[in-house]
Design a protein around this motif. Structure first.
Motif: not given
Lengths: 504, 306
Positions: B159-165, B173-176, B199-204
């Motif tokens: 899940v973490y890697d997917e969000i990071a990718m 673009a900002r990621l929610k 942790q994976a970099g979400a903006d929202f």
């Protein structure tokens, strides 16, 4: 957007930290939302409630009761002398012998139910008066004090005709006349705690409310009149320490129920030694609230806040000693400070107020004395940076870190919004520290581990132990202390016992 | 030379803080006890309007529907001058171009759901292409869904890697990150998913797709706000919050604002850091605003149904 002008602000004390902090003084602030005073009627002067009527005090003396939020006078109440106490006890005795003792329990219950319902009907007025007279936030008197008081009457009304089930195979008889002395922190609720079980078991009552908060008890007298309770079954006498002493020492009193300080509790015990008066004493406390590293920290922090700042800390079971495991201490303290910043301190009548006024000048002095003792002892003080109203008795939510077990602020009951934080490492250590107190009224345990909860609660010497919550009350649940926190239980089935004589 | 992804040691997300259900629900209900009136209410309502992501996410969406929604976004209720616009318009990737053009120069952001919204059941390369397509078409914000199946299976690193990718694919673009809390089941898991996303970099972080019940609730939002606060204290990085679905009344929206104010404070009280994913909320807010101005409630027919 409108920004409020900043009034007196205190600088956050303690060490300056370079770490980031959240800003809770937001541009979007709440407009005042005061509850209206006109929904409550307070007479200019109150007499003594004896034998179902309002009687002028034989002492001819009256004293004022003020609103601690603005120091304005609310009313004058009579000061009962020894002669007045004699009159009240006589009335209670006559009512006991002639009416109340003989009445079928089912009929007694009807009266108590009636009181409960009228308390509910007048809930708003009672809440307003409670807040005006005592300084507690209207949110608390509205959502806690008054509904819980009504619930106590309902609960004990239910017991009145079921005593044979409360004590199977035993016969119960009432004791006679109960002398009841209550404190200023929960005036109406304490009156309910005292009166409801006494009436349900067939006793009659002489009750003295605290001198700083007599008004809701006097309102309760009006309710009792309205409920058409037979004259003399409940008598309410206002006054100070001397009035209380006259009740305690009166030979016609069969039972003393007292809630208040340990100091006065000891005096009462000395006074009734050698007599056959029964007694229950609900005295002071210095509750340990224990946070383990595996606890749900945010909810634990909320519980600590509720534990110490509920009713400005004027709670005998307040969680005034916080034991936090060292591995999470820093985080917990930071969260506590943030949460303290979002507490609204001010006009108790405002619906948004979290922390109202300190009950009296005298109590505020006591609290201040302990804060300066804490500083002198070398503990580190932090107080919220909230604005305080110019008039009235107020105290900012305060906590002390770097506290040692030997500090006075960790040993003595402050009875104000002041939290002492002590760290610990192991289970055994915290049990030892938590039990290392002359008090033993309540305690709290915060952990995610069920087995730990049971292990702790078994070893903590406290009358009430809350797990993952704090300050929860229910009429069906007994309440009372160990050691110098008193003896006897109030509430629940256990609360009937101090008012009955059991025979086989 | 950076380490290959599978060699990077990530935090053990199973150690995320635990949440006590009773405690968090009690705390959340306290926010509803604040009395919001007069100028506090008026300012609050304007703030709420300005935080709304107007959304249309239907199979039957057309260019026409999206254009109408965009007009509403820019002109919520012209009968009452001086109103703020909403924050963004949220559409499917194929509609981004239309929305971008319709909103040109308005300052209103275009958000696009991606990653095989709403289920997220698609191969990773499809999700990445989905995201890149939306961004290439002009999306300012991307609303992705996490792989709930993998999350429940305990594959937190997946899940973490997917969000990071996806974050990488977002570029500017900002990621929610949508957790779909209605499918997570416990507050513990909401907290864990929030920690992974940040942790994976979400903006929202965002509660829901709006397609699953329950959607946003106050306790769930509180758990996420507290996760944001803890992450901020640890890293100094602010993360935005977007409760979505189930907030259709102004009064409830104001309770959410109270919660933001008392948990995160001043810095989060703007649409840069807090959003409402709701469409029917806008008209209720407008109705209340008109009532505050005129003292009278108007019938629903006076407010445009876009």
């Amino acid at each position: 957007m409108a920004t409020k002008k900043k009034a007196v602000r205190s600088k956050p004390s303690g060490k300056k930290s370079n770490t980031i902090r959240l800003k809770f003084d937001t541009s979007w602030s709440y407009a005042p939302a005061p509850e209206s005073k006109s929904a409550a009627t307070i007479d200019k002067q109150y007499d003594l409630f004896i034998n179902g009527t309002w009687q002028k005090p034989l002492s001819k003396k009256y004293f004022s009761t003020i609103n601690p939020a603005n120091e304005e006078k609310l009313a004058e109440v009579a000061e009962a002398s020894e002669a007045d106490v004699n009159k009240a006890v006589d009335a209670a005795r006559t009512a006991y012998e002639d009416v109340w003792k003989k009445m079928p329990p089912k009929e007694r219950a009807k009266y108590i139910f009636r009181i409960a319902r009228i308390v509910q009907e007048k809930a708003r007025e009672l809440a307003i008066i409670e807040t005006l007279d005592g300084g507690k936030p209207i949110r608390e008197s509205r959502d806690f004090d008054v509904p819980t008081a009504a619930n106590h009457f309902f609960y004990y009304a239910g017991w009145a005709d079921k005593l044979e089930y409360a004590f199977p195979n035993r016969r119960t008889s009432p004791l006679g006349v109960a002398g009841q002395i209550i404190p200023w922190n929960f005036p109406l609720l304490m009156a309910a705690w005292k009166i409801a079980p006494a009436l349900a078991t067939g006793n009659t009552v002489v009750l003295k409310p605290a001198e700083t908060t007599p008004l809701t008890a006097l309102k309760l007298a009006e309710i009792i009149q309205e409920a058409d309770l037979p004259p003399g079954v409940v008598n309410i006498l206002t006054g100070a320490g001397a009035t209380g002493a006259a009740i305690v020492n009166h030979p016609g009193i069969n039972k003393i129920a007292f809630t208040g300080s340990t100091e006065v509790g000891k005096i009462i015990q000395r006074a009734i030694a050698g007599t056959n008066k029964k007694a229950t004493l609900e005295l002071g406390g210095k509750a340990a609230n224990i946070i383990f590293e595996d606890a749900p920290l945010d909810q634990a922090v909320e519980g600590v806040i509720n534990g110490i700042f509920f009713n400005q800390g004027h709670v005998c079971c307040a969680g005034s000693r916080l034991y936090v495991q060292e591995s999470v201490a820093k985080e917990v303290i930071r969260k506590l400070k943030d949460r303290m910043e979002s507490l609204l301190v001010g006009d108790p009548l405002d619906k948004n107020t979290d922390i109202g006024a300190i009950n009296s000048k005298q109590q505020l002095d006591t609290i201040r004395k302990y804060i300066s003792i804490g500083k002198k002892e070398g503990a580190e003080m932090y107080e919220s940076s909230c604005r305080l109203p110019g008039k009235g008795f107020y105290c900012r939510p305060t906590l002390f870190t770097n506290v040692a077990q030997s500090n006075r602020i960790a040993q003595e009951e402050i009875f104000g919004p002041v939290l002492a934080i002590i760290t610990f490492r192991t289970d055994d250590e915290v049990i030892e520290k938590a039990n290392n107190s002359p008090y033993g009224l309540s305690a709290g345990v915060w952990t995610d581990k069920g087995s730990k909860i049971f292990n702790m609660t078994k070893r903590l010497r406290a009358g009430v132990v809350w797990a993952n919550t704090f300050n929860k009350f229910d009429p069906a649940s007994p309440f009372g202390g160990y050691k110098e926190s008193g003896f006897g239980r109030e509430g629940g089935l256990h609360g009937l016992l101090p008012y009955v004589q059991l025979t086989s | 030379m950076p380490l290959p992804r599978e060699k990077i040691i990530r935090p053990d997300f199973s150690l995320s803080p635990r949440i006590d259900q009773v405690g968090v629900e009690e705390r959340a209900s306290r926010f509803t006890k604040r009395s919001i009136k007069k100028e506090t209410k008026l300012n609050g309502l304007k703030l709420v309007l300005n935080m709304i992501d107007l959304t249309t996410l239907e199979g039957k969406d057309t260019d026409g529907k999206v254009k109408q929604l965009c007009y509403k976004a820019m002109h919520p209720h012209d009968a009452l001058p001086g109103l703020p616009t909403v924050a963004a318009v949220c559409v499917y990737p194929t509609m981004v171009k239309v929305a971008k053009k319709a909103l040109e120069g308005s300052g209103i952001k275009v958000a696009s759901v991606t990653t095989a919204f709403p289920s997220g059941q698609a191969p990773r390369d499809v999700k990445i292409r989905d995201t890149k397509y939306a961004v290439a078409n002009g999306a300012d914000e991307v609303d992705m869904v996490i792989s709930r199946g993998k999350f429940h299976a305990g594959e937190y690193n997946f899940v973490y890697d997917e969000i990071a990718m996806i974050k990488e694919a977002c570029g500017e673009a900002r990621l929610k990150v949508i957790l779909e809390t209605g499918e997570l089941g416990t507050y513990d898991k909401v907290r864990r998913a929030s920690d992974i996303a940040m942790q994976a970099g979400a903006d929202f972080i965002k509660t829901s797709t709006g397609k699953i019940q329950p959607a946003a609730t106050m306790p769930v939002t509180l758990v996420m706000l507290e996760a944001i606060r803890d992450f901020y204290y640890r890293t100094g990085k602010m993360t935005g919050m977007k409760p979505a679905g189930g907030i259709s009344k102004s009064k409830l929206a104001l309770h959410y604002l109270v919660m933001v104010k008392e948990v995160l404070g001043e810095d989060w009280l703007s649409n840069e850091w807090f959003r409402f994913g709701a469409s029917s909320l806008a008209n209720d807010v407008l109705m209340q605003l008109v009532k505050e101005e005129t003292g009278l409630y108007q019938a629903g027919n006076y407010f445009s149904a876009d």
